[in-house]
Design a protein around this motif. Structure first.
Motif, PDB file in Angstrom:
ATOM      1  N   ILE A 413     -10.613-104.813  54.148  1.00  0.00           N
ATOM      2  CA  ILE A 413     -10.040-105.405  52.941  1.00  0.00           C
ATOM      3  C   ILE A 413      -8.759-106.151  53.298  1.00  0.00           C
ATOM      4  O   ILE A 413      -8.187-105.974  54.377  1.00  0.00           O
ATOM      5  CB  ILE A 413      -9.719-104.347  51.861  1.00  0.00           C
ATOM      6  CG1 ILE A 413      -8.673-103.347  52.393  1.00  0.00           C
ATOM      7  CG2 ILE A 413     -10.982-103.638  51.403  1.00  0.00           C
ATOM      8  CD1 ILE A 413      -8.122-102.402  51.326  1.00  0.00           C
ATOM      9  N   GLY A 414      -8.303-106.973  52.349  1.00  0.00           N
ATOM     10  CA  GLY A 414      -7.001-107.625  52.467  1.00  0.00           C
ATOM     11  C   GLY A 414      -6.109-107.175  51.331  1.00  0.00           C
ATOM     12  O   GLY A 414      -6.547-107.122  50.173  1.00  0.00           O
ATOM     13  N   LEU A 415      -4.885-106.803  51.645  1.00  0.00           N
ATOM     14  CA  LEU A 415      -3.891-106.453  50.629  1.00  0.00           C
ATOM     15  C   LEU A 415      -2.979-107.658  50.438  1.00  0.00           C
ATOM     16  O   LEU A 415      -2.276-108.068  51.365  1.00  0.00           O
ATOM     17  CB  LEU A 415      -3.082-105.229  51.067  1.00  0.00           C
ATOM     18  CG  LEU A 415      -3.889-103.965  51.382  1.00  0.00           C
ATOM     19  CD1 LEU A 415      -2.953-102.839  51.817  1.00  0.00           C
ATOM     20  CD2 LEU A 415      -4.719-103.537  50.185  1.00  0.00           C
ATOM     21  N   VAL A 416      -2.985-108.225  49.233  1.00  0.00           N
ATOM     22  CA  VAL A 416      -2.267-109.471  48.963  1.00  0.00           C
ATOM     23  C   VAL A 416      -0.843-109.157  48.535  1.00  0.00           C
ATOM     24  O   VAL A 416      -0.613-108.422  47.576  1.00  0.00           O
ATOM     25  CB  VAL A 416      -2.975-110.279  47.861  1.00  0.00           C
ATOM     26  CG1 VAL A 416      -2.248-111.599  47.622  1.00  0.00           C
ATOM     27  CG2 VAL A 416      -4.433-110.529  48.235  1.00  0.00           C
ATOM     28  N   GLU A 417       0.131-109.727  49.249  1.00  0.00           N
ATOM     29  CA  GLU A 417       1.541-109.538  48.927  1.00  0.00           C
ATOM     30  C   GLU A 417       2.222-110.895  48.886  1.00  0.00           C
ATOM     31  O   GLU A 417       2.073-111.695  49.812  1.00  0.00           O
ATOM     32  CB  GLU A 417       2.214-108.635  49.965  1.00  0.00           C
ATOM     33  CG  GLU A 417       3.633-108.242  49.607  1.00  0.00           C
ATOM     34  CD  GLU A 417       4.225-107.219  50.574  1.00  0.00           C
ATOM     35  OE1 GLU A 417       5.080-106.426  50.127  1.00  0.00           O
ATOM     36  OE2 GLU A 417       3.843-107.212  51.755  1.00  0.00           O
ATOM     37  N   LYS A 418       2.992-111.148  47.815  1.00  0.00           N
ATOM     38  CA  LYS A 418       3.644-112.437  47.631  1.00  0.00           C
ATOM     39  C   LYS A 418       5.151-112.283  47.640  1.00  0.00           C
ATOM     40  O   LYS A 418       5.675-111.230  47.298  1.00  0.00           O
ATOM     41  CB  LYS A 418       3.204-113.075  46.307  1.00  0.00           C
ATOM     42  CG  LYS A 418       1.721-113.401  46.248  1.00  0.00           C
ATOM     43  CD  LYS A 418       1.357-114.050  44.921  1.00  0.00           C
ATOM     44  CE  LYS A 418      -0.126-114.386  44.866  1.00  0.00           C
ATOM     45  NZ  LYS A 418      -0.486-115.024  43.581  1.00  0.00           N
ATOM     46  N   ASP A 419       5.834-113.369  48.010  1.00  0.00           N
ATOM     47  CA  ASP A 419       7.291-113.347  47.975  1.00  0.00           C
ATOM     48  C   ASP A 419       7.768-113.643  46.552  1.00  0.00           C
ATOM     49  O   ASP A 419       6.965-113.865  45.641  1.00  0.00           O
ATOM     50  CB  ASP A 419       7.896-114.314  48.997  1.00  0.00           C
ATOM     51  CG  ASP A 419       7.689-115.776  48.631  1.00  0.00           C
ATOM     52  OD1 ASP A 419       7.131-116.053  47.547  1.00  0.00           O
ATOM     53  OD2 ASP A 419       8.080-116.650  49.416  1.00  0.00           O
ATOM     54  N   ASP A 420       9.092-113.634  46.326  1.00  0.00           N
ATOM     55  CA  ASP A 420       9.652-113.765  44.986  1.00  0.00           C
ATOM     56  C   ASP A 420       9.261-115.068  44.304  1.00  0.00           C
ATOM     57  O   ASP A 420       9.112-115.127  43.092  1.00  0.00           O
ATOM     58  CB  ASP A 420      11.181-113.647  45.029  1.00  0.00           C
ATOM     59  CG  ASP A 420      11.631-112.244  45.404  1.00  0.00           C
ATOM     60  OD1 ASP A 420      10.827-111.313  45.228  1.00  0.00           O
ATOM     61  OD2 ASP A 420      12.773-112.096  45.872  1.00  0.00           O
ATOM     62  N   PHE A 421       9.122-116.132  45.078  1.00  0.00           N
ATOM     63  CA  PHE A 421       8.800-117.423  44.500  1.00  0.00           C
ATOM     64  C   PHE A 421       7.298-117.685  44.464  1.00  0.00           C
ATOM     65  O   PHE A 421       6.865-118.730  44.010  1.00  0.00           O
ATOM     66  CB  PHE A 421       9.477-118.555  45.295  1.00  0.00           C
ATOM     67  CG  PHE A 421      10.923-118.735  44.949  1.00  0.00           C
ATOM     68  CD1 PHE A 421      11.308-119.580  43.935  1.00  0.00           C
ATOM     69  CD2 PHE A 421      11.893-118.061  45.658  1.00  0.00           C
ATOM     70  CE1 PHE A 421      12.636-119.750  43.616  1.00  0.00           C
ATOM     71  CE2 PHE A 421      13.235-118.221  45.346  1.00  0.00           C
ATOM     72  CZ  PHE A 421      13.606-119.075  44.325  1.00  0.00           C
ATOM     73  N   SER A 422       6.502-116.742  44.972  1.00  0.00           N
ATOM     74  CA  SER A 422       5.049-116.886  45.053  1.00  0.00           C
ATOM     75  C   SER A 422       4.631-118.096  45.867  1.00  0.00           C
ATOM     76  O   SER A 422       3.519-118.591  45.733  1.00  0.00           O
ATOM     77  CB  SER A 422       4.417-116.969  43.655  1.00  0.00           C
ATOM     78  OG  SER A 422       4.678-115.810  42.928  1.00  0.00           O
ATOM     79  N   SER A 423       5.529-118.588  46.718  1.00  0.00           N
ATOM     80  CA  SER A 423       5.173-119.726  47.562  1.00  0.00           C
ATOM     81  C   SER A 423       4.621-119.269  48.897  1.00  0.00           C
ATOM     82  O   SER A 423       4.023-120.048  49.625  1.00  0.00           O
ATOM     83  CB  SER A 423       6.395-120.616  47.791  1.00  0.00           C
ATOM     84  OG  SER A 423       7.408-119.885  48.462  1.00  0.00           O
ATOM     85  N   THR A 424       4.838-118.016  49.232  1.00  0.00           N
ATOM     86  CA  THR A 424       4.310-117.466  50.471  1.00  0.00           C
ATOM     87  C   THR A 424       3.487-116.226  50.150  1.00  0.00           C
ATOM     88  O   THR A 424       3.950-115.344  49.428  1.00  0.00           O
ATOM     89  CB  THR A 424       5.452-117.079  51.431  1.00  0.00           C
ATOM     90  OG1 THR A 424       6.211-118.241  51.726  1.00  0.00           O
ATOM     91  CG2 THR A 424       4.905-116.491  52.719  1.00  0.00           C
ATOM     92  N   THR A 425       2.281-116.206  50.683  1.00  0.00           N
ATOM     93  CA  THR A 425       1.394-115.064  50.464  1.00  0.00           C
ATOM     94  C   THR A 425       0.993-114.488  51.805  1.00  0.00           C
ATOM     95  O   THR A 425       0.541-115.212  52.695  1.00  0.00           O
ATOM     96  CB  THR A 425       0.137-115.484  49.688  1.00  0.00           C
ATOM     97  OG1 THR A 425       0.521-116.009  48.421  1.00  0.00           O
ATOM     98  CG2 THR A 425      -0.783-114.296  49.467  1.00  0.00           C
ATOM     99  N   ASP A 426       1.178-113.191  51.970  1.00  0.00           N
ATOM    100  CA  ASP A 426       0.702-112.474  53.154  1.00  0.00           C
ATOM    101  C   ASP A 426      -0.540-111.684  52.781  1.00  0.00           C
ATOM    102  O   ASP A 426      -0.579-111.044  51.724  1.00  0.00           O
ATOM    103  CB  ASP A 426       1.775-111.512  53.679  1.00  0.00           C
ATOM    104  CG  ASP A 426       2.842-112.221  54.508  1.00  0.00           C
ATOM    105  OD1 ASP A 426       2.672-113.425  54.778  1.00  0.00           O
ATOM    106  OD2 ASP A 426       3.832-111.568  54.873  1.00  0.00           O
ATOM    107  N   LEU A 427      -1.537-111.737  53.627  1.00  0.00           N
ATOM    108  CA  LEU A 427      -2.745-110.943  53.439  1.00  0.00           C
ATOM    109  C   LEU A 427      -2.807-109.921  54.572  1.00  0.00           C
ATOM    110  O   LEU A 427      -3.048-110.279  55.717  1.00  0.00           O
ATOM    111  CB  LEU A 427      -3.991-111.827  53.448  1.00  0.00           C
ATOM    112  CG  LEU A 427      -5.290-111.121  53.050  1.00  0.00           C
ATOM    113  CD1 LEU A 427      -5.303-110.865  51.550  1.00  0.00           C
ATOM    114  CD2 LEU A 427      -6.506-111.935  53.443  1.00  0.00           C
ATOM    115  N   HIS A 428      -2.542-108.661  54.245  1.00  0.00           N
ATOM    116  CA  HIS A 428      -2.542-107.602  55.245  1.00  0.00           C
ATOM    117  C   HIS A 428      -3.985-107.112  55.433  1.00  0.00           C
ATOM    118  O   HIS A 428      -4.602-106.603  54.497  1.00  0.00           O
ATOM    119  CB  HIS A 428      -1.645-106.451  54.805  1.00  0.00           C
ATOM    120  CG  HIS A 428      -0.271-106.882  54.393  1.00  0.00           C
ATOM    121  ND1 HIS A 428       0.558-107.612  55.220  1.00  0.00           N
ATOM    122  CD2 HIS A 428       0.423-106.716  53.235  1.00  0.00           C
ATOM    123  CE1 HIS A 428       1.688-107.863  54.598  1.00  0.00           C
ATOM    124  NE2 HIS A 428       1.631-107.343  53.397  1.00  0.00           N
TER     125      HIS A 428
END
Length: 488
Positions: A413-428
């Protein structure tokens, strides 16, 4: 109430040294991944005050949220010069001046990264007006630019554009000089612009680029290819790293670090979960000498219920280096040693009147019940007074809270995490409670999975806890990963 023009502009502050008041508009909050869309500069020198601004083509799309905030669209910057064409001009305006900005590390970090991409070095003494406001007026709780505008009667008609906000910062500076004598202002400036004390072996500019963002940092010793001395995480990398070298270390590890550190590396993440997962993975891989470790590797263990006969389940101690805990059913606990596991099982057995013989904690004596039964703390499964199936059922109920959750998904699976501005998304990327890596682009996901191949990743107690908690609390979006269809 709508902004109103000032009846008269604030009186200019007396000149003491060249200053630049700087504001940027950007595509997001991350100075490594995002780009500048507009630059505004107000220059103050002995010759007077000048101002300059330019839109900048960032080379990447501007997120809709940012377009709404700044009123800068992709169409507006399409014909604007890229930063490379403006670099010499901007550098000439900033060089040799005190760099003043609101949340200054943001603007300074973006400019440094833009210059670095072009092979240009840029260093400046930086003054943050958020910190200056807090220093001079601690009685106020809010120090955002909006708060300063309201409190000091500042005005500019194009709020949230770069030059407008740079002019507001300059107005704030002048307002302070109309309210306070120069001495306390410049005393505060001197305090706020003092360089933090660094370890003796670090060059002065080594930590200039440390961001105030979540991530993981690694402290290295003298050997160029050596293992890290210490690995840590923080929601604010800059603040945390400098805390190790503050000069008033109470922790012996910090004192040791200051004497041994020759190099610092850091890796930014979109949020705190990514920082915690990456830290756990790096600690497991490197085991730095200055980190505190609970136990040496290879001792993580758990109890597994094994059916000896129909309805007769007994606990068996299993080790993580012998069994894949992420893929094995009926596991209970997670203990750092066999001794800890046995002590825990004994407490559970005593609390629930379970038989120590059937738990494997006491040897069976032929023809005699266990010692606990003689003390009226065992219901007699060892001597036929309780059925083995009843004892097994009570054992399962007693261990229920310790059960290691089995992997509930068909695959990774991927765990979706975004920064405060939602301009950067990390998929763990996670599989059977093992953290495999983090992707920012779709193709990186499959690269991570292909690198892992069919080899199961090592089970890590802290990683399991972090992932399980994040999913259970709904703190992240869970995306089941389906491999892309290969062309025929």
């Amino acid at each position: 109430m709508a902004d109103q023009p000032l009846a008269s502009p604030p009186a200019p502050a007396p000149f003491r040294e060249p200053l630049v008041f700087v504001d940027l508009e950007t595509t997001g909050a991350n100075p490594v991944r995002d780009r500048i869309t507009e630059i505004g500069i107000v220059e103050v020198s002995a010759a007077g005050v000048t101002q300059w601004s330019s839109l900048v083509n960032p080379g990447i799309p501007i997120p809709p949220f940012i377009q709404g905030l700044t009123n800068i669209s992709d169409e507006m910057v399409a014909d604007a010069p890229p930063f490379a064409d403006l670099a010499e001009e901007v550098l000439g305006r900033l060089k040799g001046r005190l760099f003043v900005a609101h949340n200054a590390r943001f603007d300074y970090g973006f400019l440094k990264n833009e210059f670095r991409r072009l092979g240009l070095k840029f260093h400046a003494t930086v003054l943050c007006t958020v910190k200056l406001s807090r220093k001079l007026e601690p009685q106020h709780h809010r120090h955002s630019l909006d708060a300063l505008v309201e409190r000091h009667g500042l005005y500019d008609e194009h709020r949230h554009r770069a030059l407008s906000d740079a002019r507001l910062i300059h107005q704030f500076w002048d307002r302070l000089h109309g309210k306070y004598a120069p001495e306390p202002i410049w005393a505060a400036v001197e305090t706020l612009t003092q360089r933090p004390k660094l370890p003796p072996h670090l060059p002065p500019e080594a930590l200039d680029d440390l961001p105030e963002l979540p991530g993981v940092y690694l402290l290295y010793g003298q050997e160029a290819d050596g293992e890290p001395l210490y690995i840590g995480k923080s929601s604010n990398l800059r603040q945390r790293v400098f805390s190790h070298f503050s000069g008033d270390q109470k922790d012996a590890r910090d004192t040791a670090m200051a004497a041994q550190v020759y190099r610092v590396e850091w890796r930014e993440t979109a949020g705190e979960l990514g920082a915690m997962l990456l830290e756990a993975k790096l600690l497991q891989a490197h085991r730095p000498s200055l980190n505190r470790h609970q136990k040496k590797g290879g001792e993580l263990c758990a109890w597994q219920l094994v059916q000896e006969a129909p309805g007769d389940f007994r606990p068996r101690l299993v080790l993580a280096d012998e069994l894949d805990f992420g893929r094995s059913p009926d596991l209970y606990g997670l203990f750092n040693s066999a001794k800890e596991a046995r002590n825990s099982l004994k407490k559970i057995g005593d609390a629930h009147h379970l038989c120590h013989v059937l738990l494997g904690l006491e040897k069976q004596r032929p023809g005699k019940p266990c010692f606990g039964h003689q003390m009226h703390n065992c219901k007699g499964a060892c001597c036929g007074k309780e059925s083995l199936s009843q004892h097994s059922a009570r054992l399962m109920a007693a261990l229920a809270k310790l059960k290691i959750k089995e992997w509930p998904y068909a695959g990774p699976i991927g765990l979706v995490e975004k920064d405060d501005f939602s301009s950067t998304t990390d998929l763990h990327v996670v599989d059977h409670w093992a953290y495999l890596g983090t992707a920012q682009r779709e193709e990186q996901v499959w690269e991570i999975l292909q690198q892992q191949g069919s080899r199961p990743a090592a089970f890590d107690q802290e990683t399991y806890r972090l992932i399980n908690k994040a999913i259970a609390q709904g703190a992240v979006e869970v995306r089941e990963l389906t491999p892309p269809v290969q062309p025929a």
